[in-house]
Scaffold this active site. Structure first.
Site, mmCIF file in Angstrom:
data_model
loop_
_atom_site.group_PDB
_atom_site.id
_atom_site.type_symbol
_atom_site.label_atom_id
_atom_site.label_comp_id
_atom_site.label_asym_id
_atom_site.label_seq_id
_atom_site.Cartn_x
_atom_site.Cartn_y
_atom_site.Cartn_z
ATOM 1 N N LYS A 112 0.832 -1.207 0.000
ATOM 2 C CA LYS A 112 0.000 0.000 0.000
ATOM 3 C C LYS A 112 0.864 1.254 0.000
ATOM 4 C CE LYS A 112 -4.298 -1.622 2.058
ATOM 5 N NZ LYS A 112 -5.282 -1.451 3.106
ATOM 6 N N LYS A 194 -4.317 -10.047 -6.632
ATOM 7 C CA LYS A 194 -5.503 -10.245 -5.796
ATOM 8 C C LYS A 194 -6.607 -9.255 -6.168
ATOM 9 C CE LYS A 194 -5.682 -8.246 -1.916
ATOM 10 N NZ LYS A 194 -5.508 -7.658 -0.591
ATOM 11 N N LYS A 197 -10.267 -3.771 -3.514
ATOM 12 C CA LYS A 197 -11.260 -2.689 -3.575
ATOM 13 C C LYS A 197 -10.688 -1.435 -4.216
ATOM 14 C CE LYS A 197 -13.714 -3.678 0.779
ATOM 15 N NZ LYS A 197 -12.733 -3.798 1.864
HETATM 16 P P1 TYM Z 1 -10.772 -5.888 3.853
HETATM 17 O O1 TYM Z 1 -11.834 -4.869 4.047
HETATM 18 O O2 TYM Z 1 -9.684 -5.570 2.879
HETATM 19 O O3 TYM Z 1 -11.423 -7.251 3.378
HETATM 20 C C1 TYM Z 1 -12.505 -7.859 4.073
HETATM 21 C C2 TYM Z 1 -12.354 -9.366 4.037
HETATM 22 O O4 TYM Z 1 -12.300 -9.829 2.678
HETATM 23 C C3 TYM Z 1 -11.132 -10.629 2.483
HETATM 24 N N1 TYM Z 1 -10.645 -10.413 1.115
HETATM 25 C C4 TYM Z 1 -10.529 -11.385 0.192
HETATM 26 N N2 TYM Z 1 -10.787 -12.712 0.245
HETATM 27 C C5 TYM Z 1 -10.576 -13.430 -0.881
HETATM 28 N N3 TYM Z 1 -10.103 -12.900 -2.046
HETATM 29 C C6 TYM Z 1 -9.827 -11.577 -2.147
HETATM 30 N N4 TYM Z 1 -9.383 -11.066 -3.270
HETATM 31 C C7 TYM Z 1 -10.037 -10.760 -0.980
HETATM 32 N N5 TYM Z 1 -9.869 -9.441 -0.729
HETATM 33 C C8 TYM Z 1 -10.249 -9.257 0.560
HETATM 34 C C9 TYM Z 1 -10.132 -10.114 3.510
HETATM 35 O O5 TYM Z 1 -9.136 -11.066 3.794
HETATM 36 C C10 TYM Z 1 -11.034 -9.846 4.692
HETATM 37 O O6 TYM Z 1 -11.284 -11.033 5.414
HETATM 38 N N6 TYM Z 1 -7.793 -5.441 7.814
HETATM 39 C C11 TYM Z 1 -9.037 -5.995 7.347
HETATM 40 C C12 TYM Z 1 -10.236 -5.565 8.161
HETATM 41 C C13 TYM Z 1 -10.128 -5.788 9.629
HETATM 42 C C14 TYM Z 1 -10.236 -7.031 10.312
HETATM 43 C C15 TYM Z 1 -10.118 -6.721 11.692
HETATM 44 C C16 TYM Z 1 -10.408 -8.348 9.882
HETATM 45 C C17 TYM Z 1 -9.976 -4.817 10.563
HETATM 46 N N7 TYM Z 1 -9.964 -5.374 11.816
HETATM 47 C C18 TYM Z 1 -10.180 -7.722 12.647
HETATM 48 C C19 TYM Z 1 -10.465 -9.337 10.856
HETATM 49 C C20 TYM Z 1 -10.349 -9.033 12.220
HETATM 50 C C21 TYM Z 1 -9.263 -5.568 5.909
HETATM 51 O O7 TYM Z 1 -8.743 -4.564 5.460
HETATM 52 O O8 TYM Z 1 -10.144 -6.327 5.243
#
Ligand code: TYM
Length: 327
Positions: A112, A194, A197
């Protein structure tokens, strides 16, 4: 006593089928087995520049989509991170127990920060401390996430253990739960990266609120290869990704899918997959339209969840504060 699940999702960009298949669908499927807490992480979102109005709107939109995707307010708490101040407060304490070297190893930060260059905030660097706070506040047993969060989960476990080693048992080290299939859905335009968003190319991801026309068009244009045979094969990331999405939306086994497409071409696969994804997302989209007729209802669910779980977070925060000698 049911085991406790915690997971979070950022209200930035558009939620896509990667988020859905890698995380949200699994949260919904196991809801009745666990005590569940799900969080829309708006504090994490501000680690990169955000328009305030858009952020507030995206936060509600995402919450609405999570309810529409099947998060049941009777079985699961769903709340907005900034509504419980203990998240920020515990993040600060954990900060003081995470060596810089651990943070510097985080690959997501490296990726990032390369994109953002001089705009990189200290918050972006420190992001995993807040994520650790989210999880540890609720004495979480399991954290269902996609593959990209694995390293953050390891850091969460490490800081819990480090703190416990200094002060005695305070935090429960959580277990990550990463699905065998779908934990890393790849971009449709570039299946070596990957699905994310923040990608600008409109053909990169299918978003949960895309129209049937957009979905069919994006899948039709997805990058594959010049070979013919349709089979699950990691060395052919484009077809492999489409087949993985097919598997998760259809519920069929790999063998059944391979048999179905024997002797057929990419055009057939893409046409069927487009329709499958349209039909798979239709109930979520319909429910979303119904729910958002009454935004006050969604807000009331979010507030009720936060009120219900806040005492758990505050109890853990107080325990940590006492151990450290604060107050
Ligand atoms: P975030 O918002 O990027 O993504 C949310 C969830 O989606 C999963 N994910 C994917 N899974 C499969 N293929 C993909 N291409 C893909 N892109 C995203 C992510 O692994 C996630 O499970 N840091 C985290 C949010 C967070 C969090 C937490 C998660 C904040 N606090 C505590 C678990 C526990 C994030 O940015 O997810």
């Amino acid at each position: 006593m049911k085991k406790r699940v915690f997971s979070g999702i950022q209200p930035t960009g558009n939620i896509h089928i990667g988020n859905y298949l890698g995380a949200v669908k699994n949260w919904v499927a196991s809801q009745s087995e666990y005590e569940n807490i799900f969080c829309v992480v708006d504090l994490h979102a501000i680690t990169v520049p955000q328009d305030p109005k858009a952020l507030r709107q995206k936060t509600r939109e995402l919450a609405g989509l999570l309810f529409a995707a099947g998060i049941d307010p009777e079985q699961s708490a769903l709340f907005i991170q900034s509504h419980i101040s203990a998240h920020s407060e515990l993040a600060w304490i954990l900060n003081c127990f995470i060596p810089m070297g651990w943070m510097q190893r985080m690959t997501q930060f490296k990726e990032k920060s390369e994109k953002l260059k001089e705009q990189v905030s200290t918050g972006l660097f420190d992001y995993p401390a807040l994520m650790a706070a989210d999880i540890l506040l609720y004495d979480t047993d399991y954290v269902p996430v996609g593959e990209d969060q694995k390293q953050h989960l390891e850091l969460t476990r490490d800081v819990a253990q480090r703190f416990n080693a200094i002060y005695g048992d305070t935090f429960k080290p959580p277990e990550p739960v990463i699905a065998k299939t779908g934990a890393r859905i790849m971009g449709l335009d570039d299946p070596t990266r990957k699905m994310s968003k923040s990608e600008a190319d409109p053909g990169h991801a299918v978003n949960l609120l895309d129209s049937p026309r957009e979905i069919i068009h994006k899948i039709k244009r997805a990058t594959t290869d010049s070979l013919k045979e349709i089979r699950f094969d990691e060395s052919r990331p484009g077809v492999n990704n489409l087949l993985t999405i097919y598997q998760l939306f259809s519920g069929l086994s790999r063998e059944e899918i391979a048999a179905r497409y024997e002797g057929k071409g990419y055009g057939d696969l893409k046409k069927d997959l487009g329709e499958l994804v349209v039909e798979g997302l239709r109930p979520v989209q319909t429910r979303y339209q119904e729910l958002t007729q009454d935004p006050a209802y969604i807000d009331s669910l979010l507030v009720a969840s936060a009120n219900r779980i806040r005492p758990i977070a505050e109890r853990t925060l107080r325990r940590a504060q006492e151990r450290v000698g604060l107050g």
